[in-house]
Design an enzyme around this catalytic site. Structure first.
Site, mmCIF file in Angstrom:
data_model
loop_
_atom_site.group_PDB
_atom_site.id
_atom_site.type_symbol
_atom_site.label_atom_id
_atom_site.label_comp_id
_atom_site.label_asym_id
_atom_site.label_seq_id
_atom_site.Cartn_x
_atom_site.Cartn_y
_atom_site.Cartn_z
ATOM 1 N N ASP A 114 -2.571 28.860 -17.403
ATOM 2 C CA ASP A 114 -3.213 28.627 -16.114
ATOM 3 C C ASP A 114 -4.703 28.351 -16.245
ATOM 4 O O ASP A 114 -5.246 27.496 -15.554
ATOM 5 C CB ASP A 114 -2.994 29.839 -15.199
ATOM 6 C CG ASP A 114 -1.555 29.933 -14.707
ATOM 7 O OD1 ASP A 114 -0.841 28.918 -14.748
ATOM 8 O OD2 ASP A 114 -1.157 31.031 -14.286
ATOM 9 N N ASN A 168 -9.763 29.031 -7.952
ATOM 10 C CA ASN A 168 -9.095 30.296 -7.619
ATOM 11 C C ASN A 168 -9.931 31.174 -6.694
ATOM 12 O O ASN A 168 -9.555 31.446 -5.570
ATOM 13 C CB ASN A 168 -8.758 31.079 -8.887
ATOM 14 C CG ASN A 168 -7.383 30.758 -9.411
ATOM 15 O OD1 ASN A 168 -6.647 29.970 -8.828
ATOM 16 N ND2 ASN A 168 -7.016 31.359 -10.526
ATOM 17 N N THR A 223 -2.898 34.702 -5.340
ATOM 18 C CA THR A 223 -1.915 35.460 -6.109
ATOM 19 C C THR A 223 -2.485 36.002 -7.417
ATOM 20 O O THR A 223 -1.765 36.661 -8.165
ATOM 21 C CB THR A 223 -0.692 34.585 -6.458
ATOM 22 O OG1 THR A 223 -1.127 33.468 -7.236
ATOM 23 C CG2 THR A 223 -0.005 34.090 -5.199
#
Length: 250
Positions: A42, A110, A151
């Site tokens: 990621d 993010n 998340t």
């Protein structure tokens, strides 16, 4: 014919996959490619998205968790990409001023985090759209997260999972001491969030935008950046909406 540009993280697993895929499908220059295929985890995908704003990125997991990645298969790559579902996301724009008066800017896909940088908890003043909403928040830190980032660190800190396309941001406290029961807020995507560090010398704080750090900050402003759009491709039935829903039932 689909023109691929392959890129990988520095792990042996990812580099080995890079060599095989380049040999099988060829390697187009980034500017002449139709899609960027990122091989890694990621973190590497986020780095690839930042470097290729506007160009679709298809990630294949050669890392660990791989929440944002597709499964790694070498066959039928062009067909998989043609059938892929696309998600478009806007990053957060952070401006942070250090105690020395220098301004630092960064983008985060993010989240942007404010974190204590010493033994004592940070003491912050929280303002939304120029209006003070909290005169004093004493905590280990606080997070502003996008739906994609909701998340990750945000969820681990007790924040909500946000559906893709919900046009909101999550504001989540990390180990709040005062107010003790404050767990954060959900804000409109258009909100401008500002943190002023109180007692900055005694209680130093740092800012972090997707792992790009600014030490000893005086204040930080965070807002969504609508002029920048990142495009992520997912295999059918495994797009961001499905991933976010599934994450809440494990």
């Amino acid at each position: 014919m689909t023109r691929f540009h392959f890129t990988s993280s520095d792990t042996e697993l990812a580099r080995s996959a890079l060599g095989r895929l380049m040999e099988r499908y060829g390697q187009s220059p980034i500017g002449a490619s139709d899609v960027v295929v990122a091989l890694g985890g990621d973190g590497f995908l986020l780095s690839t998205l930042r470097q290729n704003s506007g160009r679709p990125v298809y990630g294949m997991n050669r890392g660990t968790v791989g929440f944002l990645m597709n499964e790694y298969h070498e066959d039928d790559l062009a067909e998989r990409i043609r059938a892929a579902e696309e998600t478009s996301i806007n990053p957060l724009a952070m401006v942070a001023q250090s105690v020395e008066g220098h301004e630092h800017r960064a983008l985060a896909i993010n989240e942007v985090s404010m974190l204590r940088a010493g033994a004592q908890a940070a003491k912050l003043k929280v303002s939304i759209n120029g209006r003070v909403r909290m005169d004093e928040l004493i905590c280990d830190g606080v997070i502003v997260a996008t739906p994609v980032g909701s998340t990750a660190y945000n969820y681990s800190a007790g924040g909500p999972i946000l559906p893709i396309g919900s046009d909101v941001l999550a504001l989540t406290a990390i180990a709040p001491f005062r107010p003790r029961r404050w767990r954060g807020a959900i804000l409109p995507k258009s909100a401008v969030v500002r943190f002023d560090v109180l007692e900055a010398q005694k209680r130093p704080a740092m800012a972090d935008a997707d792992a790009r750090k600014v030490d000893r900050v005086r204040w930080v402003e965070v807002r969504s950046e609508p002029l920048i759009s990142h495009r992520i491709l997912f295999d059918p039935g495994h797009g961001m909406d499905e991933r976010l829903t599934r994450e809440q039932f494990v």
